[in-house]
Design an enzyme around this catalytic site. Structure first.
Site, PDB file in Angstrom:
ATOM      1  N   HIS A   1      25.408  87.058  80.044  1.00 18.42           N
ATOM      2  CA  HIS A   1      26.399  87.921  79.387  1.00 18.42           C
ATOM      3  C   HIS A   1      26.026  89.389  79.595  1.00 18.42           C
ATOM      4  O   HIS A   1      24.846  89.751  79.595  1.00 18.42           O
ATOM      5  CB  HIS A   1      26.437  87.649  77.875  1.00 18.42           C
ATOM      6  CG  HIS A   1      27.050  86.339  77.497  1.00 18.42           C
ATOM      7  ND1 HIS A   1      27.654  85.488  78.394  1.00 18.42           N
ATOM      8  CD2 HIS A   1      27.143  85.733  76.269  1.00 18.42           C
ATOM      9  CE1 HIS A   1      28.098  84.413  77.743  1.00 18.42           C
ATOM     10  NE2 HIS A   1      27.801  84.537  76.462  1.00 18.42           N
TER      11      HIS A   1
ATOM     12  N   ARG B   1      25.299  80.954  59.787  1.00  9.46           N
ATOM     13  CA  ARG B   1      24.888  82.341  60.046  1.00  9.46           C
ATOM     14  C   ARG B   1      25.244  83.307  58.923  1.00  9.46           C
ATOM     15  O   ARG B   1      24.479  84.201  58.592  1.00  9.46           O
ATOM     16  CB  ARG B   1      25.503  82.832  61.364  1.00  9.46           C
ATOM     17  CG  ARG B   1      24.895  82.177  62.582  1.00  9.46           C
ATOM     18  CD  ARG B   1      25.644  82.585  63.842  1.00  9.46           C
ATOM     19  NE  ARG B   1      25.177  81.831  65.000  1.00  9.46           N
ATOM     20  CZ  ARG B   1      25.890  81.673  66.104  1.00  9.46           C
ATOM     21  NH1 ARG B   1      27.092  82.216  66.207  1.00  9.46           N
ATOM     22  NH2 ARG B   1      25.399  80.980  67.105  1.00  9.46           N
TER      23      ARG B   1
ATOM     24  N   CYS C   1      24.836  84.410  70.854  1.00 10.16           N
ATOM     25  CA  CYS C   1      24.182  84.934  72.062  1.00 10.16           C
ATOM     26  C   CYS C   1      24.479  86.415  72.289  1.00 10.16           C
ATOM     27  O   CYS C   1      23.568  87.206  72.590  1.00 10.16           O
ATOM     28  CB  CYS C   1      24.597  84.108  73.283  1.00 10.16           C
ATOM     29  SG  CYS C   1      26.371  83.799  73.411  1.00 10.16           S
TER      30      CYS C   1
ATOM     31  N   LYS D   1      31.827  87.852  65.054  1.00  4.29           N
ATOM     32  CA  LYS D   1      30.398  87.524  64.997  1.00  4.29           C
ATOM     33  C   LYS D   1      29.570  88.767  65.311  1.00  4.29           C
ATOM     34  O   LYS D   1      28.552  89.033  64.663  1.00  4.29           O
ATOM     35  CB  LYS D   1      30.056  86.425  66.001  1.00  4.29           C
ATOM     36  CG  LYS D   1      30.560  85.036  65.652  1.00  4.29           C
ATOM     37  CD  LYS D   1      30.282  84.087  66.820  1.00  4.29           C
ATOM     38  CE  LYS D   1      30.961  82.745  66.638  1.00  4.29           C
ATOM     39  NZ  LYS D   1      30.827  81.899  67.842  1.00  4.29           N
TER      40      LYS D   1
ATOM     41  N   GLN E   1      31.497  88.093  79.332  1.00  2.00           N
ATOM     42  CA  GLN E   1      30.737  86.892  79.009  1.00  2.00           C
ATOM     43  C   GLN E   1      30.934  85.764  80.023  1.00  2.00           C
ATOM     44  O   GLN E   1      32.048  85.460  80.439  1.00  2.00           O
ATOM     45  CB  GLN E   1      31.104  86.412  77.602  1.00  2.00           C
ATOM     46  CG  GLN E   1      30.732  87.431  76.546  1.00  2.00           C
ATOM     47  CD  GLN E   1      30.951  86.967  75.121  1.00  2.00           C
ATOM     48  OE1 GLN E   1      31.245  87.772  74.243  1.00  2.00           O
ATOM     49  NE2 GLN E   1      30.794  85.679  74.844  1.00  2.00           N
TER      50      GLN E   1
ATOM     51  N   ARG F   1      27.581  57.885  71.741  1.00  3.95           N
ATOM     52  CA  ARG F   1      27.899  57.490  73.127  1.00  3.95           C
ATOM     53  C   ARG F   1      26.768  57.807  74.108  1.00  3.95           C
ATOM     54  O   ARG F   1      26.742  57.275  75.212  1.00  3.95           O
ATOM     55  CB  ARG F   1      29.216  58.127  73.594  1.00  3.95           C
ATOM     56  CG  ARG F   1      29.184  59.623  73.748  1.00  3.95           C
ATOM     57  CD  ARG F   1      30.526  60.171  74.260  1.00  3.95           C
ATOM     58  NE  ARG F   1      30.488  61.612  74.377  1.00  3.95           N
ATOM     59  CZ  ARG F   1      30.757  62.456  73.388  1.00  3.95           C
ATOM     60  NH1 ARG F   1      31.087  61.980  72.201  1.00  3.95           N
ATOM     61  NH2 ARG F   1      30.704  63.755  73.564  1.00  3.95           N
TER      62      ARG F   1
ATOM     63  N   VAL G   1      22.815  73.855  76.243  1.00  3.54           N
ATOM     64  CA  VAL G   1      21.730  74.543  75.543  1.00  3.54           C
ATOM     65  C   VAL G   1      20.576  73.588  75.264  1.00  3.54           C
ATOM     66  O   VAL G   1      19.404  73.947  75.390  1.00  3.54           O
ATOM     67  CB  VAL G   1      22.226  75.204  74.242  1.00  3.54           C
ATOM     68  CG1 VAL G   1      21.072  75.794  73.443  1.00  3.54           C
ATOM     69  CG2 VAL G   1      23.242  76.302  74.561  1.00  3.54           C
TER      70      VAL G   1
ATOM     71  N   SER H   1      29.420  79.882  80.948  1.00  4.78           N
ATOM     72  CA  SER H   1      28.436  78.952  80.383  1.00  4.78           C
ATOM     73  C   SER H   1      28.381  79.060  78.866  1.00  4.78           C
ATOM     74  O   SER H   1      27.948  78.130  78.187  1.00  4.78           O
ATOM     75  CB  SER H   1      27.047  79.182  80.980  1.00  4.78           C
ATOM     76  OG  SER H   1      26.570  80.476  80.661  1.00  4.78           O
TER      77      SER H   1
END
Length: 329
Positions: free
Chosen positions: A234, A97, A126, A205, A153, A37, A12, A156
């Protein structure tokens, strides 16, 4: 305008960079932030190499806006510290959220709720974003009673490891598994972790975020979320029941006039939304619009969107644009 992207090396985060450049978002200084890292790694933006810095270094730099896509635990720990430094955080994880003190924003629907005092703003899931984009104008007109949604979905949505699992399986290679089963030539009815009620976190969600964004806790929502072997985008089969009678032509007119929504619905030419057409685009695509004859005032829709763009990066950048355009940062 000083902007930080926290989680800049992730899927993203990479799309956020592309969206900022495509939309010509004004940035005087861009801070690319990731885990220790990755510090020192170079990432290109507008033709220039920018070195990744640590989260503490980014806080010290006091960006005006920080776009977060680094996971819930990172957001919970670090977003308040950015906010204390005066930065407005737009967070793409699930961390904030459902916090009653935080706004959950899809700009086309409820950006006008934002104020200068909102220092941590939540970006919805999403799957939720694309669903409410299609349903918000219909709810305003007909009032939604109940939503039944089944999702299809992309891998990714899980992340880089899941994309690599699919690619390895297609190529017949051994590799790390993001899922408990093969995803190639399969469908896994298991998105995110299972909760005590038998639903997954992803399914819940869709229930809770939809009610919050539409500002109506009376809307009944039930969901089944399924992972399928597509690399991006999706899809959702949505059945919605309204309080009031509707007209199909009027439904299409409402959707057609909604910013960010495109209708693809011509049965004569086999035109309907598909992930391959949504890829790389910011709109939410709606088709297979038809009356549900089994239930009064019920409607079926097929909704598709690029989950990394409108479902994540683009929505985040649009929130940032709204803040800037309305002098809220």
């Amino acid at each position: 305008m000083k902007v930080a992207i926290v989680g800049a090396t992730g899927l993203v985060g990479n799309v956020m960079l592309n969206v900022l450049e495509e939309r010509n978002f004004h940035v005087d200084e861009l801070l690319l932030v990731a885990s220790e890292r990755s510090v020192g790694k170079k990432i290109k933006f507008k033709g220039k190499d920018i070195a990744v810095i640590s989260i503490p270094s980014a806080i010290e730099a006091k960006p005006d806006i920080a776009l977060f896509s680094a996971g819930g635990s990172t957001s919970l720990e670090w977003a308040p510290k950015f906010a204390e430094a005066g930065t407005t955080v737009i967070d793409n994880s699930s961390a904030w959220r459902m916090d009653q003190t935080k706004k959950l924003v899809v700009p086309e629907i409820n950006a006008n709720e934002l104020t200068k005092t909102d220092k941590i703003i939540a970006n919805p899931n999403c799957s939720t974003i694309q669903m409410v984009m299609a349903l918000a104008p219909l709810h305003k007109k007909y009032k939604i009673k109940r939503i039944i949604v089944s999702t299809y979905q992309s891998v990714s949505g899980t992340g880089v490891k899941a994309v690599e699992q699919l690619e390895n399986e297609i190529a017949g290679k051994e590799g790390d598994m993001a899922y408990p089963y093969p995803i190639h030539k399969n469908a896994i009815p298991h998105c995110d972790v299972f909760e005590d009620n038998g639903y997954t976190k992803e399914e819940m969600k869709l229930v809770n975020e939809t009610q919050k964004i539409l500002g109506d806790r009376s809307i009944a929502v039930t969901a089944t979320a399924v992972r399928i072997p597509t690399a991006g985008g999706h899809s959702e089969a949505i059945n919605v029941e309204f309080e009031n009678e509707y007209d199909i032509a009027e439904v299409k007119e409402l959707l057609n006039s909604t910013d960010g929504v495109t209708i693809q619905d011509n049965l004569d030419t086999n035109t309907y939304p598909m992930p391959m057409y949504a890829h790389g685009k910011d709109d939410v695509f709606v088709g297979r619009i038809r009356r549900d004859g089994s239930q009064p005032n019920a409607l079926n829709l097929w909704v598709v969107s690029d989950n990394l763009r409108k479902g994540a990066a683009t929505n985040t950048v649009q929130i940032a644009e709204f803040l800037v355009n309305n002098d809220l940062v």
